[in-house]
Scaffold this active site. Structure first.
Site, PDB file in Angstrom:
ATOM      1  N   GLY A  48       0.836  -1.184   0.000  1.00 12.89           N
ATOM      2  CA  GLY A  48       0.000   0.000   0.000  1.00 12.89           C
ATOM      3  C   GLY A  48       0.873   1.237   0.000  1.00 12.89           C
ATOM      4  N   GLN A  53       3.008   9.897   1.430  1.00 12.71           N
ATOM      5  CA  GLN A  53       4.293   9.207   1.463  1.00 12.71           C
ATOM      6  C   GLN A  53       5.183   9.563   0.282  1.00 12.71           C
ATOM      7  OE1 GLN A  53       2.363   5.129   2.358  1.00 12.71           O
ATOM      8  NE2 GLN A  53       4.394   5.019   3.305  1.00 12.71           N
ATOM      9  N   CYS A 110       6.649   0.016   7.632  1.00  9.84           N
ATOM     10  CA  CYS A 110       6.158   1.138   6.823  1.00  9.84           C
ATOM     11  C   CYS A 110       7.277   1.605   5.910  1.00  9.84           C
ATOM     12  CB  CYS A 110       5.698   2.278   7.737  1.00  9.84           C
ATOM     13  SG  CYS A 110       5.108   3.730   6.836  1.00  9.84           S
ATOM     14  N   HIS A 152      -3.734   1.062   7.980  1.00 13.12           N
ATOM     15  CA  HIS A 152      -2.391   1.650   7.937  1.00 13.12           C
ATOM     16  C   HIS A 152      -2.338   2.794   6.925  1.00 13.12           C
ATOM     17  CE1 HIS A 152       2.158   1.226   8.023  1.00 13.12           C
ATOM     18  NE2 HIS A 152       1.971   1.960   6.943  1.00 13.12           N
ATOM     19  N   GLU A 153      -2.847   2.553   5.727  1.00  7.12           N
ATOM     20  CA  GLU A 153      -2.769   3.569   4.674  1.00  7.12           C
ATOM     21  C   GLU A 153      -3.664   4.760   4.972  1.00  7.12           C
ATOM     22  OE1 GLU A 153      -0.397   3.441   2.693  1.00  7.12           O
ATOM     23  OE2 GLU A 153       0.128   1.374   3.145  1.00  7.12           O
TER      24      GLU A 153
END
Length: 208
Positions: A48, A53, A110, A152-153
Site C-alpha cells: 500500500g 508518502q 512502513c 495503515h494507509e
C-alpha cells in the site's frame, strides 16, 4: 519511473491531507500520480502507498497485495493473519468504519519508517466508502490483513504513523525482527518482551 518515498520527519507525514475535488479526480495530473504511486509501491515493494508518502498531501491511496508477496509464508501463517491476495485498487477521499473492533496484533512496517517493525493492534474488520480513480463511489469491506493494510494507509491521510499505535517495547529493526521474531506467535513475542497478554481495544468508528 518511481517517486521518492519520504521518511519520518517530513512534515507532510504529520499533516492531515486534503480531499481531492471532482475536477482534480478527473485530471491528467491525478491519473499520472496514481500510475506513479502504483509503480513506486511495486518497486519498493509494498502492499500500500498513500499520497503523503510521496510528498503529496491529498487523500488518495493505492493498495495491492500480490500473491508473490505471500509465497514465502506457510498456509498456517496466512490463515492466522487472514491474508489473501488483493488486486490493485485506488481509494480517494475514503471514510472508514470499524465493523469488527476485535483487536488483532501483528508486526507491521512502513515504507516511510524504513528498516523497522513493531507490534501494532488493528481492528479485524473494516468498511471503507470512497471514490475510485474514475470518481465513482465504491464500498470496500475487508477483514484480517487486508483490513490492516487499509487502516495503515488511511492513517497516513490523517498524519498518523504506525509508531503512534505500536507496542513501543516491540520496536525492532527489520533485520532483528527476522532474526528473533519471524515465525513466533504474537503471544510468544509479548511474553519474551515482558508484555501483558491483552491488547488495546479498537474504536468502532474512525474519529475523523
Amino acid at each position: 519511473m518511481v517517486l521518492k518515498i519520504v521518511q519520518a520527519g517530513e512534515p507532510v507525514l504529520r499533516q492531515r491531507a486534503r480531499e481531492l475535488t471532482p475536477e482534480e479526480i478527473g485530471s491528467e495530473q491525478t491519473r499520472q500520480l496514481i500510475q506513479l504511486m502504483r509503480d513506486t509501491m511495486r518497486d519498493a515493494p509494498g502492499v500500500g502507498l498513500a499520497a503523503p508518502q510521496v510528498g503529496v498531501g491529498v487523500r488518495l491511496v493505492v493498495i495491492e497485495d500480490r500473491a508473490e508477496y505471500q509465497a514465502g509464508a506457510s498456509p498456517a501463517d496466512l490463515a492466522l493473519r487472514e491474508r489473501a491476495p488483493v488486486a490493485f485498487h485506488v481509494l480517494i477521499n475514503p471514510r472508514l468504519v470499524v465493523e469488527d473492533p476485535t483487536p488483532v496484533e501483528f508486526h507491521e512496517g512502513c515504507l516511510s519508517v524504513n528498516g523497522f517493525a513493531a507490534l501494532v493492534p488493528r481492528a479485524r474488520g473494516v468498511r471503507v466508502e470512497a471514490l475510485d480513480e474514475n470518481g465513482q463511489p465504491v464500498t470496500v469491506s475487508a477483514r484480517g490483513w487486508y483490513a490492516r493494510i487499509i487502516q495503515h494507509e488511511l492513517d497516513h491521510l490523517d498524519g498518523t504513523l504506525y509508531v503512534d499505535r505500536m507496542e513501543t517495547r516491540s520496536l525492532s529493526t527489520q533485520e532483528n525482527h527476522r532474526r528473533h521474531w519471524l515465525g513466533k506467535s504474537t503471544a510468544q513475542v509479548r511474553a519474551a518482551l515482558g508484555l501483558p497478554e491483552q491488547t488495546p481495544s479498537i474504536p468502532r468508528k474512525d474519529p475523523t
